[in-house]
Scaffold this motif. Sequence first.
Motif, PDB file in Angstrom:
ATOM      1  N   ARG D  36       0.816  -1.196   0.000  1.00  0.00           N
ATOM      2  CA  ARG D  36       0.000   0.000   0.000  1.00  0.00           C
ATOM      3  C   ARG D  36       0.855   1.253   0.000  1.00  0.00           C
ATOM      4  NH1 ARG D  36      -5.513  -0.429   1.740  1.00  0.00           N
ATOM      5  NH2 ARG D  36      -6.069  -2.594   1.412  1.00  0.00           N
ATOM      6  N   THR D  37       0.303   2.319  -0.546  1.00  0.00           N
ATOM      7  CA  THR D  37       0.955   3.621  -0.491  1.00  0.00           C
ATOM      8  C   THR D  37       0.177   4.471   0.502  1.00  0.00           C
ATOM      9  OG1 THR D  37       1.781   3.431  -2.720  1.00  0.00           O
ATOM     10  CG2 THR D  37       1.523   5.672  -1.848  1.00  0.00           C
ATOM     11  N   ILE D  38       0.922   5.179   1.335  1.00  0.00           N
ATOM     12  CA  ILE D  38       0.302   6.045   2.344  1.00  0.00           C
ATOM     13  C   ILE D  38       0.732   7.480   2.084  1.00  0.00           C
ATOM     14  CG2 ILE D  38      -0.002   6.409   4.817  1.00  0.00           C
ATOM     15  CD1 ILE D  38       1.579   3.766   5.196  1.00  0.00           C
ATOM     16  N   LEU D  39      -0.201   8.403   2.318  1.00  0.00           N
ATOM     17  CA  LEU D  39       0.132   9.817   2.217  1.00  0.00           C
ATOM     18  C   LEU D  39      -0.154  10.481   3.551  1.00  0.00           C
ATOM     19  CD1 LEU D  39      -1.431  10.929  -1.187  1.00  0.00           C
ATOM     20  CD2 LEU D  39       0.984  10.942  -0.571  1.00  0.00           C
ATOM     21  N   GLY D  40       0.865  11.080   4.147  1.00  0.00           N
ATOM     22  CA  GLY D  40       0.629  11.884   5.352  1.00  0.00           C
ATOM     23  C   GLY D  40       0.417  13.317   4.905  1.00  0.00           C
TER      24      GLY D  40
END
Lengths: 346, 346, 346, 346
Positions: D36-40
Amino acid sequence: MILILKTGATDDQIDHVIERVEALGLQAHLSRGTYRTILGIIGDEDKISEDSLRAIPGVAQVIPVLPPYKLASLDAHPQRSVVDISGVKIGGGHLGMIAGPCSVEEPERMDRIAEATRAAGANLFRGGAYKPRTSPYAFQGLGVEGLKILRDAGQKHGMPVVTEVTDPRNVEIVSEYADMLQVGARNMQNFVLLTEVGKSSRPVLLKRGMSATIQDLLMSAEYILSQGNSNVVLCERGVKGFDSCTRNLFDVAAVPVLAGLTHLPVIVDPSHATGRPDLIPACALAGLAAGADGVHIEVHDQPEVAKSDGPQALLPEQYADVAERMRKMAELLGKTISPPNPEAAA
Amino acid sequence: MILILKTGATDDQIDHVIERVEALGLQAHLSRGTYRTILGIIGDEDKISEDSLRAIPGVAQVIPVLPPYKLASLDAHPQRSVVDISGVKIGGGHLGMIAGPCSVEEPERMDRIAEATRAAGANLFRGGAYKPRTSPYAFQGLGVEGLKILRDAGQKHGMPVVTEVTDPRNVEIVSEYADMLQVGARNMQNFVLLTEVGKSSRPVLLKRGMSATIQDLLMSAEYILSQGNSNVVLCERGVKGFDSCTRNLFDVAAVPVLAGLTHLPVIVDPSHATGRPDLIPACALAGLAAGADGVHIEVHDQPEVAKSDGPQALLPEQYADVAERMRKMAELLGKTISPPNPEAAA
Amino acid sequence: MILILKTGATDDQIDHVIERVEALGLQAHLSRGTYRTILGIIGDEDKISEDSLRAIPGVAQVIPVLPPYKLASLDAHPQRSVVDISGVKIGGGHLGMIAGPCSVEEPERMDRIAEATRAAGANLFRGGAYKPRTSPYAFQGLGVEGLKILRDAGQKHGMPVVTEVTDPRNVEIVSEYADMLQVGARNMQNFVLLTEVGKSSRPVLLKRGMSATIQDLLMSAEYILSQGNSNVVLCERGVKGFDSCTRNLFDVAAVPVLAGLTHLPVIVDPSHATGRPDLIPACALAGLAAGADGVHIEVHDQPEVAKSDGPQALLPEQYADVAERMRKMAELLGKTISPPNPEAAA
Amino acid sequence: MILILKTGATDDQIDHVIERVEALGLQAHLSRGTYRTILGIIGDEDKISEDSLRAIPGVAQVIPVLPPYKLASLDAHPQRSVVDISGVKIGGGHLGMIAGPCSVEEPERMDRIAEATRAAGANLFRGGAYKPRTSPYAFQGLGVEGLKILRDAGQKHGMPVVTEVTDPRNVEIVSEYADMLQVGARNMQNFVLLTEVGKSSRPVLLKRGMSATIQDLLMSAEYILSQGNSNVVLCERGVKGFDSCTRNLFDVAAVPVLAGLTHLPVIVDPSHATGRPDLIPACALAGLAAGADGVHIEVHDQPEVAKSDGPQALLPEQYADVAERMRKMAELLGKTISPPNPEAAA
């Protein structure tokens, strides 16, 4: 997995979390926001338990990115499963039409009900020989005698039979007589029983527990699959609700929700979901319209003398009526109801 | 039982109902209102099944006048039961203080936790050797080895031990090592298991299922009692709720509701009810204030390495703090916490 | 009404109950059973409050025999109501196809969405100008300006319009612009608002509250009917559930339950019931199959810039697809979707 | 905020999300995991709506890191609020003891009940002049006449008074007579009413809705606070449950949950939570033990003639008994019950 740390987590806490993650051979990718620090865990999620991470001081939330069910997951098995019950298919466009009384009763009655439901279009015959009753004083089923009566009625009318198993010690004997083993709602998290039916070669009808989430249901299916039995059909049969005007709350949306998560077929049981014969036709059709792979309905020719659940049974003529409407709905939806193959029955 | 007939029930239907009732040796007392006809059934309610009556055409509602649980009922047994677990009493003014880790772990750790909880005031030690886990891939417990470790830790610190049994085939072996058998929430309606523990001579801790009504819980107790085992302690441990900020919804009112219906002792489990260590003290005290006969709390000295449920465990020092507050509350309420009798342990 | 007295009710208590009943000009018919005494109250049930009876010492249970809703009841009005919204009929075989964005937005967008939904088969256009938002900081709607934009878009494309009213002080102004007034789920028991819309001549779309029983919903409809407004359409839009994988729990059985109790039309709202666009088609079809008189679906051409509820909106092309499937389902079920009459719009 | 993208989100989708975030003057911090790719999202969370982010293609989950309630949050206001109702304090160690009948009735009765509850230890007097009744045919309250009777009874016995307001048009008149405005459970999300009471200078008693989450309750408090009225007391009064043996399900854990999230005082209402007089004492004590800042109990001297909710009222002597037990519990917990100051009443 993604770890969200608490506001104000200290550097020592952050270091401790990273240490624990790295000790497991995984990598932690740190991202500090204005208010919160996030850790992306890179590597094999299975190596680490969600609970252990959640228990580390400073950790606010642990978000898994993969579903905990592997074998039941649609990602892992993108082709929809078709479960074959002694020749009758459920899933992949084939509808299972399961009908019969709540409890197995005397042979003549079972014969009459099997004949009528078969004529109406049912392709699987059901009846309980071991009944999980809320009262110890209520009829508990005919046991092995009931298994024989059920099998005989099914064979005579060419329908494979489905019956509930409640005791891990009975899985073997029930498997001898039945084409499909049912695990009831109250036993959905009886993991000992799930493990035993997972070792059987018989297909399993796994009913959703009354307060089971969709994930709980899939984890219970995973128990069976992980033992080597891949022939599992899921059944939505109503969850606990707050309005006593129906016995349970029929969660029809569970059908498309499950279809998006698992390759296993899903059927509905409007008899238990509503507990009211007058609501069964509408809910059976709703289930099919929502994409269900079959419908389970209780039928009895004399509900007032039924050994159990009489008040929710349809009469054979009522079943014939709803079965005809289900047939037309199936046609609209492009689904098939395969006639049972008499030769293939157990 | 009272039967309310449907508006517009025909005379034939009414006659048919009366016939059925009289055929069972009971009398029907007819009362015709402006809109509805009522039948009072006079005689032994046990002779007739509620379901059969409800399935008769023309019947709208069947209202039982006696609770379906006989042995568990306060009416039948007006004196409150005191359950004795190898010398430790629960009920009748005696509080059971059950503490210990979720799972049985290595001997040294069990020893440390037993020592700390005993020093804090616990009088019963707990730990699971057979764990009902939602995932087939999670730690399933140490089995017989775990039973031994648990018993040893309990004996060393003079506390009788409580442990869960999940398989009817294991009731005998678990009874050899444990002073009290726990039936978990997910098995509350595993009637096969209830029947087996009912045949055991060990006291039983019966936890309420997540969607079990009070009557469901009492019917499950009735299963155990009806097999001859009268030493049952009930446990409220949270029901299914809609707000994910707690693991379950702690139904504290279940304590006085049960006290009005049954003679059996009732304890609370704030660990499972809330799933959050920060809420355990408030809910433990609330349970006692509501009249509970004991409190079940999970304690672990290193939650982040716990084999299960680490995030909800109290540390030993946190347990000591809440135990001290419970002790003061018990004093206010006039309840006793009996110290365990080392000699009496299994 | 039927009164069941407590086990052990004294003769004095029984006499007192009878006295109270007779003082109201009603008769009490006494029936003594083995364990319980029952009183059948004969006469006009409306004269006596259930609560008052329940508060009398010795009374265990009060069972009303008539529903507390009179005007909404199917008994009182056996012919099914057809509600006419400026020419578009809902009920009696006519399906209401309500579509549009959650909030009214800029005129060009509303025009585009109206055009697309009309082309797809919608016959009523929706959009909120007064939004009940859980956050005081969220967009609260365009107010009167929004009402104008909505009406203009509806008129241009020949669709009557539906919009929510949240303030009793705004019923008049909203009625000027809208063809149908919506009372939202959160206001289902805002009795002040129900009374005001009951005084309006506009048809009302009454949505079921998230924890409202079927009887609660019918009592809220009764508020509107009792003020003289008989044009009420009920809407099932999901109740509170325990599984966060859907926004609410779609209670499809409410459709046939309501059809058995009331003459008012019932529609479903799969957008709010599920909160997930991928589930809307299955649930819309399930609602129709269960007998719903219409379907309410939120549509937006650019969900990521929607002022509210973007994540649950269908794109116009997705709506066209499900509308086509609903049209075929309607045909199978023998239902009609009347095209709106441009001239008749407000 | 943290964005978790879907498995298989494309680079174009990721770029599009980043674009949208940066267009708002915020920064996106990208973290690519195995699956998965996460964006903060770094910057002011208030600038961006959670819904808009969730509606962007490729976004699986949006996790806010700050609570959406700002003024109600304990983080923003770490000192616990004490609400002063014409001299009677609730919060910060001071217990509000609210008692009185459900509805305001005739002056002599109100006088008697006020006298008795005051003598027993109550410090706030309650009664409804505007009643939200589920039936349009039930008693709707005495209106302004009732407000006067309530105020007179309160003044005579030196107790400030609490009464419900249901109509935004009545906030002003009710504020003239009452010391504290109650917003009932059914109006907890009547945002129009919340906004009006937010403009009043009277303290507000905000009752939790039957299916409101803790966050929903705090967001409703935020509506009031955001209008400038900071004197809000929250009230847990039972949520919707599945067991009809109590009217609602008393969520006692809500007390410590709220104490961890907000500075606002929290009281409990065991009368509505249980609907049964026999359960009120246990639940009142449980509420205090869980940390509640007060208890709201309905009291009537002749429940069988009460205009509403008679069956759940305590008799004055029963209230005196539970009040005495609450006083002792308060002492153990180190809480104060301040006597009302007669001069300070409205």
